[in-house]
Design a protein around this motif. Structure first.
Motif, PDB file in Angstrom:
ATOM      1  N   MET A   1      27.132 -15.305 -47.990  1.00 60.26           N
ATOM      2  CA  MET A   1      25.688 -15.380 -48.191  1.00 60.26           C
ATOM      3  C   MET A   1      25.077 -16.100 -46.992  1.00 60.26           C
ATOM      4  N   ALA A   2      23.969 -15.546 -46.477  1.00 60.82           N
ATOM      5  CA  ALA A   2      23.356 -16.138 -45.294  1.00 60.82           C
ATOM      6  C   ALA A   2      21.836 -16.078 -45.399  1.00 60.82           C
ATOM      7  N   THR A   3      21.204 -17.128 -44.906  1.00 61.72           N
ATOM      8  CA  THR A   3      19.743 -17.148 -44.818  1.00 61.72           C
ATOM      9  C   THR A   3      19.353 -16.924 -43.359  1.00 61.72           C
ATOM     10  N   THR A   4      18.189 -16.340 -43.135  1.00 66.81           N
ATOM     11  CA  THR A   4      17.751 -16.026 -41.775  1.00 66.81           C
ATOM     12  C   THR A   4      16.307 -16.472 -41.561  1.00 66.81           C
ATOM     13  N   SER A   5      15.990 -16.685 -40.305  1.00 69.79           N
ATOM     14  CA  SER A   5      14.613 -17.006 -39.942  1.00 69.79           C
ATOM     15  C   SER A   5      14.423 -16.711 -38.453  1.00 69.79           C
ATOM     16  N   LEU A   6      13.167 -16.483 -38.040  1.00 71.27           N
ATOM     17  CA  LEU A   6      12.855 -16.170 -36.644  1.00 71.27           C
ATOM     18  C   LEU A   6      11.465 -16.709 -36.334  1.00 71.27           C
ATOM     19  N   TRP A   7      11.326 -17.374 -35.182  1.00 71.23           N
ATOM     20  CA  TRP A   7      10.022 -17.906 -34.811  1.00 71.23           C
ATOM     21  C   TRP A   7       9.815 -17.738 -33.303  1.00 71.23           C
ATOM     22  N   GLY A  85       2.016 -15.471 -22.562  1.00 73.55           N
ATOM     23  CA  GLY A  85       2.085 -15.315 -24.016  1.00 73.55           C
ATOM     24  C   GLY A  85       3.414 -15.759 -24.574  1.00 73.55           C
ATOM     25  N   ILE A  86       3.860 -15.086 -25.607  1.00 72.65           N
ATOM     26  CA  ILE A  86       5.147 -15.412 -26.237  1.00 72.65           C
ATOM     27  C   ILE A  86       6.275 -15.053 -25.285  1.00 72.65           C
ATOM     28  N   LEU A  87       7.132 -16.019 -24.964  1.00 75.96           N
ATOM     29  CA  LEU A  87       8.212 -15.802 -23.998  1.00 75.96           C
ATOM     30  C   LEU A  87       9.477 -15.266 -24.655  1.00 75.96           C
ATOM     31  N   ALA A  88       9.744 -15.699 -25.866  1.00 74.23           N
ATOM     32  CA  ALA A  88      10.988 -15.299 -26.553  1.00 74.23           C
ATOM     33  C   ALA A  88      10.839 -15.580 -28.042  1.00 74.23           C
ATOM     34  N   PHE A  89      11.884 -15.204 -28.771  1.00 74.43           N
ATOM     35  CA  PHE A  89      11.964 -15.538 -30.195  1.00 74.43           C
ATOM     36  C   PHE A  89      13.293 -16.242 -30.440  1.00 74.43           C
ATOM     37  N   MET A 116      19.539  -5.195 -34.704  1.00 76.05           N
ATOM     38  CA  MET A 116      18.121  -5.549 -34.735  1.00 76.05           C
ATOM     39  C   MET A 116      17.433  -5.301 -33.393  1.00 76.05           C
ATOM     40  N   TRP A 117      18.099  -5.712 -32.304  1.00 76.91           N
ATOM     41  CA  TRP A 117      17.408  -5.707 -31.007  1.00 76.91           C
ATOM     42  C   TRP A 117      18.203  -5.054 -29.870  1.00 76.91           C
ATOM     43  N   GLY A 118      19.445  -4.653 -30.119  1.00 74.82           N
ATOM     44  CA  GLY A 118      20.341  -4.237 -29.033  1.00 74.82           C
ATOM     45  C   GLY A 118      19.918  -3.036 -28.233  1.00 74.82           C
ATOM     46  N   ASP A 119      19.083  -2.151 -28.800  1.00 69.56           N
ATOM     47  CA  ASP A 119      18.716  -0.944 -28.059  1.00 69.56           C
ATOM     48  C   ASP A 119      17.549  -1.171 -27.102  1.00 69.56           C
ATOM     49  N   ARG A 120      16.849  -2.349 -27.203  1.00 68.67           N
ATOM     50  CA  ARG A 120      15.665  -2.532 -26.359  1.00 68.67           C
ATOM     51  C   ARG A 120      15.523  -3.932 -25.751  1.00 68.67           C
ATOM     52  N   PHE A 121      16.205  -4.924 -26.306  1.00 70.83           N
ATOM     53  CA  PHE A 121      15.945  -6.295 -25.872  1.00 70.83           C
ATOM     54  C   PHE A 121      17.228  -7.015 -25.445  1.00 70.83           C
ATOM     55  N   SER A 142      11.165 -11.573 -25.395  1.00 75.87           N
ATOM     56  CA  SER A 142      10.008 -10.965 -26.052  1.00 75.87           C
ATOM     57  C   SER A 142       9.618  -9.623 -25.444  1.00 75.87           C
ATOM     58  N   VAL A 143      10.103  -9.347 -24.204  1.00 77.35           N
ATOM     59  CA  VAL A 143       9.734  -8.110 -23.500  1.00 77.35           C
ATOM     60  C   VAL A 143      10.939  -7.185 -23.437  1.00 77.35           C
ATOM     61  N   SER A 144      10.743  -5.921 -23.773  1.00 75.61           N
ATOM     62  CA  SER A 144      11.824  -4.930 -23.766  1.00 75.61           C
ATOM     63  C   SER A 144      12.157  -4.506 -22.341  1.00 75.61           C
ATOM     64  N   PHE A 145      13.453  -4.511 -22.019  1.00 72.06           N
ATOM     65  CA  PHE A 145      13.872  -4.026 -20.704  1.00 72.06           C
ATOM     66  C   PHE A 145      13.754  -2.508 -20.609  1.00 72.06           C
ATOM     67  N   LYS A 146      13.649  -1.853 -21.748  1.00 68.72           N
ATOM     68  CA  LYS A 146      13.640  -0.389 -21.768  1.00 68.72           C
ATOM     69  C   LYS A 146      12.252   0.190 -21.546  1.00 68.72           C
ATOM     70  N   ASP A 147      11.258  -0.292 -22.280  1.00 69.41           N
ATOM     71  CA  ASP A 147       9.920   0.297 -22.191  1.00 69.41           C
ATOM     72  C   ASP A 147       8.834  -0.719 -21.862  1.00 69.41           C
ATOM     73  N   GLY A 148       9.199  -2.005 -21.711  1.00 70.30           N
ATOM     74  CA  GLY A 148       8.215  -3.013 -21.347  1.00 70.30           C
ATOM     75  C   GLY A 148       7.330  -3.467 -22.491  1.00 70.30           C
ATOM     76  N   LEU A 149       7.559  -2.950 -23.700  1.00 75.71           N
ATOM     77  CA  LEU A 149       6.743  -3.361 -24.844  1.00 75.71           C
ATOM     78  C   LEU A 149       7.255  -4.693 -25.396  1.00 75.71           C
ATOM     79  N   LYS A 150       6.372  -5.408 -26.074  1.00 77.96           N
ATOM     80  CA  LYS A 150       6.741  -6.700 -26.638  1.00 77.96           C
ATOM     81  C   LYS A 150       7.206  -6.557 -28.087  1.00 77.96           C
ATOM     82  N   TYR A 151       8.077  -7.476 -28.476  1.00 73.79           N
ATOM     83  CA  TYR A 151       8.568  -7.504 -29.848  1.00 73.79           C
ATOM     84  C   TYR A 151       7.601  -8.299 -30.710  1.00 73.79           C
ATOM     85  N   TYR A 152       7.336  -7.784 -31.897  1.00 71.14           N
ATOM     86  CA  TYR A 152       6.438  -8.476 -32.823  1.00 71.14           C
ATOM     87  C   TYR A 152       7.216  -8.880 -34.072  1.00 71.14           C
TER      88      TYR A 152
END
Length: 455
Positions: A1-7, A85-89, A116-121, A142-152
């Motif tokens: 069992m695991a709890t998760t969080s992201l900020w 802006g947001i640099l990372a999570f 979760m993030w391996g295909d773009r970040f 926070s910025v995708s190496f693939k398309d330059g879009l940011k993660y929300y």
């Protein structure tokens, strides 16, 4: 069992990475301790312990190197023009005390980050052992190496993170948290369902599953249909998971689409199908025009040159020695290559097909095939989009057949790209093996015929 969080992280990404990869918190205490064992028995006991690993620190970089993660993340921001802006999570995944080993916790964390993030970040994953609860830390650019879009990090993505973590825990036989409505009134189960409804990847996967089930009469045929549409599949904890390139996320079909897609339900749906002879699917093929000039239709026999001649000679040596049972003349490396005769024959056909006589020719073909691969991927994506807009089941089925045909062609192109890489890698080794063998032959002294006559 695991709890998760992201900020979010809005300043000093280097501080976050340094904290996550702190050597005192991530160090494997069993690493490199062989000199401390007092007896052979202790050493063998350690070496055969399945809970030990040769990883010195529980840190892994996804799409980046751990030691250069900050520089690589900042470089992506710079070339994409998104340095503000947001640099990372920064996130964590914390396990119940005593439920997992550090190795399993880290393995689960890496898989969670990849899905979760391996295909773009770019992501740094670390496992901290400094508290009673083993826990993973994630630092996500926070910025995708693939398309330059940011993660929300919105509620849908948070729900997806929680569910993916639960799925992985379930696969490893760990307990799973029961989803409850939070004090704030947020029901993450609803947000998870919304994220699936909004995802083209899940939507198309469900349609492909329905198509494969509808047209299959045995489980083996069902697997063949999934493969023909570009899906890899595996079973874990008696549940089916599928994935299609270029996505990194595994879809646990029963959890994502309901009990109707459990193994037993899929089997019953396949059994219920009435047998109808399958229609032959014509593979996707590009049409080419052939022009005939006034020259004679009789062509001279093609004489192998360059790399083609090298492959012919190498295969000849392998085949000759195999036939005459004089394998002792071959180098050890060439003896291993004897088992790959069919592969060399296939490469020769490939080289002759495109007349690849030099490594430059191989590089040019690879570049061309990479463009062709992208064109086919674009064509397949257009077909998926078109199918999503169609309501008529007959039209949908026709488009699905086209998708299967395009995927078949995509596999062929991928195989040719892989063969280009194999030829480039193997040519120097083949030349070296031939020189070594011929050198042995030259160094052999000719046998003298000496006859001794008994008196």
């Amino acid at each position: 069992m695991a709890t998760t969080s992201l900020w979010k992280v809005e300043s000093r990404i280097d501080h976050v990475v340094d904290y996550a990869t702190d050597k005192d918190k991530t160090k494997n205490k069993y690493y490199n301790q062989f000199n401390n064992f007092s007896s052979v028995r202790d050493l063998l006991s350690y070496a055969t312990n399945p809970d030990k690993t040769e990883k010195q620190f529980y840190t892994t970089g996804i799409n980046c190197k751990v030691e250069d993660a900050v520089k690589e993340m900042e470089f992506v921001k710079k070339i994409k023009g998104k340095e503000d802006g947001i640099l990372a999570f920064h996130g964590y995944q914390s396990f119940v005390e005593g439920e997992v080993t550090p190795e399993i916790a880290h393995e689960i964390g890496v898989r969670l980050a990849e899905e979760m993030w391996g295909d773009r970040f770019q992501v740094v994953v670390s496992t901290h052992l400094n508290t009673e609860h083993i826990h993973n830390h994630f630092v996500v650019n926070s910025v995708s190496f693939k398309d330059g879009l940011k993660y929300y990090s919105n509620l849908s993505n948070t729900a997806l993170l929680r569910k993916t973590s639960d799925d992985l825990c379930d696969e490893y036989g760990l307990r799973v948290l029961e989803e409850k409505t939070c004090k704030s009134g947020i029901n993450f189960e609803n947000f998870y369902k919304k994220s699936i409804r909004d995802s083209d990847y899940y939507k198309f996967a469900k349609e492909d599953l329905d198509y494969a089930i509808k047209h299959s009469y045995t489980p083996k045929q069902f697997h063949q249909y999934l493969s023909s549409m570009g899906y890899s599949y595996y079973y874990r904890a008696n549940k089916l998971c599928i994935r299609r390139e270029p996505y990194k996320r595994n879809i646990r079909v029963e959890r994502a689409f309901g009990e109707e897609y459990s193994l037993e339900s899929i089997r019953q749906r396949i059994i219920a199908n009435d047998f109808i002879p399958n229609q032959k699917i014509i593979p996707y093929k590009r049409t080419t025009l052939t022009f005939y000039g006034r020259k004679s239709i009789f062509k001279k026999a093609y004489k192998p040159k360059g790399i083609i001649a090298l492959y012919y000679y190498y295969r000849f040596l392998l085949g000759l020695h195999k036939k005459n049972n004089v394998q002792h003349k071959l180098t050890p490396k060439m003896r291993e290559e004897l088992k790959k005769m069919d592969m060399y024959s296939e490469r020769i056909r490939f080289l002759c097909k495109y007349k690849l006589e030099t490594l430059d020719n191989v590089d040019e073909l690879k570049t061309k095939k990479l463009r062709e691969k992208q064109d086919i991927l674009n064509a397949r994506n257009r077909l998926y989009y078109k199918r999503g807009k169609v309501d008529n089941e007959t039209e949908k089925e026709e488009i699905t057949k086209q998708i299967i045909a395009v995927t078949t062609e995509l596999k062929r192109v991928k195989k040719e790209i892989r063969m280009c890489d194999e030829v480039t890698d193997n040519v120097p080794s083949m030349k070296e093996q031939i020189r070594e063998m011929e050198g042995k032959e030259k160094n052999k002294e000719p046998k003298k015929n000496k006859r001794e006559f008994a008196r």
